[in-house]
Design a protein around this motif. Structure first.
Motif, PDB file in Angstrom:
ATOM      1  N   MET A   1      40.960  43.241  41.219  1.00 47.87           N
ATOM      2  CA  MET A   1      42.204  42.620  40.428  1.00 47.87           C
ATOM      3  C   MET A   1      42.504  43.479  39.361  1.00 47.87           C
ATOM      4  SD  MET A   1      42.074  38.483  39.666  1.00 47.87           S
ATOM      5  CE  MET A   1      40.492  38.448  40.165  1.00 47.87           C
ATOM      6  N   LYS A   2      41.514  44.016  38.827  1.00 45.36           N
ATOM      7  CA  LYS A   2      41.640  44.678  37.321  1.00 45.36           C
ATOM      8  C   LYS A   2      42.386  45.967  37.584  1.00 45.36           C
ATOM      9  CE  LYS A   2      37.239  44.169  36.034  1.00 45.36           C
ATOM     10  NZ  LYS A   2      36.497  43.377  36.846  1.00 45.36           N
ATOM     11  N   GLY A   3      41.856  46.682  38.862  1.00 42.84           N
ATOM     12  CA  GLY A   3      42.184  47.836  39.166  1.00 42.84           C
ATOM     13  C   GLY A   3      43.862  47.742  39.340  1.00 42.84           C
ATOM     14  N   TRP A   4      44.155  46.649  40.228  1.00 39.83           N
ATOM     15  CA  TRP A   4      45.665  46.711  40.607  1.00 39.83           C
ATOM     16  C   TRP A   4      46.367  46.328  39.317  1.00 39.83           C
ATOM     17  CZ3 TRP A   4      48.283  47.480  44.446  1.00 39.83           C
ATOM     18  CH2 TRP A   4      47.712  47.700  45.855  1.00 39.83           C
TER      19      TRP A   4
ATOM     20  N   THR B   1      32.554  52.051  38.671  1.00 38.77           N
ATOM     21  CA  THR B   1      32.601  52.245  39.959  1.00 38.77           C
ATOM     22  C   THR B   1      33.013  53.503  40.273  1.00 38.77           C
ATOM     23  OG1 THR B   1      32.578  49.780  40.523  1.00 38.77           O
ATOM     24  CG2 THR B   1      33.291  51.179  42.465  1.00 38.77           C
ATOM     25  N   GLY B   2      34.330  53.721  39.637  1.00 39.66           N
ATOM     26  CA  GLY B   2      34.987  55.030  39.711  1.00 39.66           C
ATOM     27  C   GLY B   2      35.908  55.109  40.608  1.00 39.66           C
ATOM     28  N   CYS B   3      36.688  53.904  41.106  1.00 38.38           N
ATOM     29  CA  CYS B   3      37.934  53.899  42.138  1.00 38.38           C
ATOM     30  C   CYS B   3      38.914  54.737  41.387  1.00 38.38           C
ATOM     31  CB  CYS B   3      38.261  52.492  42.094  1.00 38.38           C
ATOM     32  SG  CYS B   3      37.283  51.520  42.748  1.00 38.38           S
TER      33      CYS B   3
END
Ligand code: SF4
Length: 685
Positions: free
Chosen positions: A53-56, A21-23
């Motif tokens: 959740m993974k990003g956090w 996604t590229g966040c």
């Protein structure tokens, strides 16, 4: 820096290391040089202050005690610590000795969708210029190689045609073979958000995925019957007169051949193959073709089949037939899996192309790269990763360098993979953790993770963005680009880059679609979407606007072919595999992130209650799942999410590894394995 800088000092803006996604988010670090958390970038164009959740939890694995911090060399059958010079000299000398004795094509290089564009570029340069072989590939072979082949043929460019902002401008989203809310959670969120503004949703997936609950129509067609379904929809479009005749006449070719090929795909014939009702196919067709602007979204449910390229061709035909291309809110949009799988392909970490998909078989392209690198280059396209495993098992590939990949868990038919890797004369692995693959290596080189090095990553919407170093590497670990530069120099290839920015400068001179990209330009905005041919170009959010990259869009007729292995008396259930929302691929990073591990600690298989009743299995009971290739034990999770006759197993868990069971039947054109369909038997333990 783009986005809002949080109040905490030592906040480093970077790109998420998980999905495509590229966040963007800030990595927060203290004066002790350790990461303490993550804070979203409020103004970032993609993530807009949100993360999944993974990003956090993207900081949580970085300081894990399992991190590799010292080079290791196998002595007396065991990996033992050694110094860098010994490790690198051994890798170079052993690979060179194999190439000298058995030829350069006895080597294989696995690049990685987890490392940066610059590192993928260096890896393919090492294979081609350093060791004179085109045997270089990476895990796109396992996820979207069908997309690259199918879309390149029909449109001329194997990438997402539109941009994520297009979800705000579409009348309908057709999601097929993508569990978007779990695999690309922020894109799933954008789709759900669009529904609040009267956008319609058509979902085709055998599982009751979350998006299906919000769909105007949910088609639960059999796994592997996509070509029949899409061809049936196109035939119905012609029956109803819903095709875009003007677009077909102006912008496409080969329409007559497509129309003739659709004749057998009546609603009744398609219903018999897909398990749907004829009226469902007619209704879904009218929903899609009745929209002024419709986006197709797909992922590995489409690509991971022995006819994955045909699935992609069929979807491309559907978009072309309805004129849904080249403007906002339309297009055919493959959601790329890992954060840099698009970039790894763009960088030529593939056996048949250099950067920007310039063909190794094209003498002009070869001359360009050979002049730039100061070395004669091989002209025959190399081995795909899946074929290289077979070649290693058969003894024709004898040496491998694997960077940031874990084929022991990610490739199908693990018995074959273990045999292949154990059969090698020499295996070197560059990684951040002692993966199942690293444990088989002769040399292990400890690498920096995404938070410890600079680089660029290209997201699913072709957006090239910066990753930035926030903390130092553990112990003696080194950034992959530094390791690769050292190996290049040992091969006599000039590689005295001082930074990834310098490597990008070389890439842009050789790659027209990246020609206008530089670290300086990336510093100030939200990345640049290729093609971006020169320094004044703003980037290209939507492809194929006036014409397709190849000129006219080409209709490519497809015929229905069933999966290679379907349930039978001995193995009566169909196995479907994929990811969960919490974990990522082989679990190397997410299973070492304590909150993510807590959410989903064990391997499991989704089993429909009707099948469970017949097999006398209860919820959470230990079961044995067997296929013609092996057997695993894991817990049953009873759920209507899977239809009767199908089980679903996520592939993250080494102790219940789905890929012990999966079939290594390959698509003949893309070499992708059929991860989505094989036959299994389930028994209570
Ligand atoms: Fe990272 Fe993907 Fe989640 Fe965004 S949606 S935070 S890129 S894993």
């Amino acid at each position: 820096m783009n986005g809002n800088k949080p109040s905490e000092m030592n906040a480093t803006l970077t790109t998420c290391p998980y999905c495509g996604t590229g966040c963007n988010f800030y990595l927060l670090s203290g004066s002790d040089g350790r990461l303490s958390g993550v804070e979203p970038a409020a103004k970032h164009i993609v993530s807009k202050g949100r993360l999944c959740m993974k990003g956090w939890n993207a900081h949580a694995f970085v300081h894990h005690p399992d991190r590799l911090s010292t080079p290791q060399l196998k002595r007396d059958g065991a990996l033992q610590d050694c110094d860098w010079d010994t490790a690198l000299a051994t890798v170079h000398q052993r690979l060179q000795a194999i190439a000298d004795r058995h030829g350069p094509d006895s080597l294989m290089f696995f690049s990685s969708a987890k490392v940066s564009n610059e590192e993928n570029y260096l890896m393919m340069k090492l294979a081609r210029a350093g060791f004179s072989t085109n045997n270089v590939d990476h895990c796109a072979r396992l996820c979207h190689s069908s997309t690259v082949v199918g879309l390149a043929e029909t449109l001329g460019s194997g990438a997402m045609t539109n941009t994520l902002d297009c979800f705000d401008h579409t009348d309908l989203v057709f999601v097929i073979g993508s569990n978007t809310t779990e695999q690309h959670p922020l894109i799933g969120g954008r789709i759900l958000q669009a529904l609040r503004h009267d956008t319609k949703l058509l979902v085709a997936d055998s599982r009751k995925i979350r998006l299906a609950q919000h769909a105007n129509i949910h088609l639960r067609h059999h796994n592997g019957s996509d070509v029949a379904l899409i061809n049936g929809m196109m035939r119905q479009i012609l029956v109803d007169g819903l095709e875009d005749r003007d677009f077909i006449a102006r912008r496409t070719e080969n329409f007559d051949a497509l129309r003739d090929s659709l004749e057998p795909f009546t609603p009744e014939y398609v219903a018999a193959i897909t398990g749907l009702e004829p009226q469902q196919i007619i209704d879904a067709t009218r929903l899609y073709a009745g929209a002024d602007n419709a986006m197709i979204v797909f992922a590995m449910g489409i690509t991971q089949h022995s006819h994955g390229v045909d699935n992609v061709r069929a979807l491309s035909n559907l978009a072309l037939m309805t004129g849904n291309l080249g403007r906002p809110g339309t297009g055919i949009n493959p959601l790329r899996g890992q954060n840099n799988v698009q970039g790894a392909c763009d960088m030529g970490a593939l056996p048949n192309v250099y950067t920007g998909y310039q063909q190794v078989a094209d003498p002009q392209a070869r001359l360009k790269f050979s002049t730039a690198w100061g070395k004669e280059l091989p002209e025959t396209p190399g081995l795909m990763a899946t074929h290289a495993i077979e070649a290693a098992a058969a003894g024709s590939v004898r040496g491998m360098l694997i960077m940031g990949e874990n084929p022991m868990l990610s490739e199908p038919n693990q018995t074959l993979v273990r045999k292949a890797l154990e059969n090698l004369d020499f295996l070197a692995v560059i990684d951040i953790f002692p993966t199942e693959t690293a444990q088989l290596a002769d040399v292990v080189l400890p690498a920096a993770c995404y938070a410890e090095r600079d680089g660029t990553y290209t997201s699913t919407e072709r957006r090239v963005q910066r990753g930035r170093q926030a903390v130092e590497t553990p112990g003696d670990a080194r950034a992959d680009w530094r390791i690769l530069c050292d190996l290049l120099q040992r091969c006599g290839i000039k590689a005295n880059y001082e930074s990834p920015a310098q490597i990008m400068d070389e890439i842009t001179t050789l790659t027209p679609s990246y020609g206008g990209i530089s670290y300086q330009r990336l510093e100030g905005g939200h990345g640049l979407q290729w093609p971006c041919p020169d320094a004044d170009h703003p980037g290209t959010p939507i492809l194929h606007q006036e014409q397709c990259t190849r000129g006219k869009g080409r209709f490519s007729p497809t015929r229905y072919r069933p999966p290679k292995e379907l349930p039978d008396e001995k193995y009566p259930l169909l196995l479907n595999t994929g990811r969960t929302a919490v974990h990522w691929h082989t679990g190397t990073m997410t299973r070492r992130s304590h909150l993510l591990h807590r959410e989903e600690p064990h391997a499991f298989a989704e089993v429909n209650p009707q099948d469970a009743g017949q097999l006398q299995i209860c919820d959470r009971q230990l079961i044995r799942v067997s296929s013609r290739r092996g057997s695993i034990q894991l817990k049953a999770r009873l759920t209507e999410r899977v239809p009767a006759g199908q089980i679903f197993i996520p592939f993250h868990f080494a102790e219940g590894a789905a890929n012990v069971l999966t079939n290594n039947a390959l698509d003949p054109e893309s070499g992708i394995p059929e991860f989505k369909v094989c036959a299994v038997r389930v028994e209570p333990c």
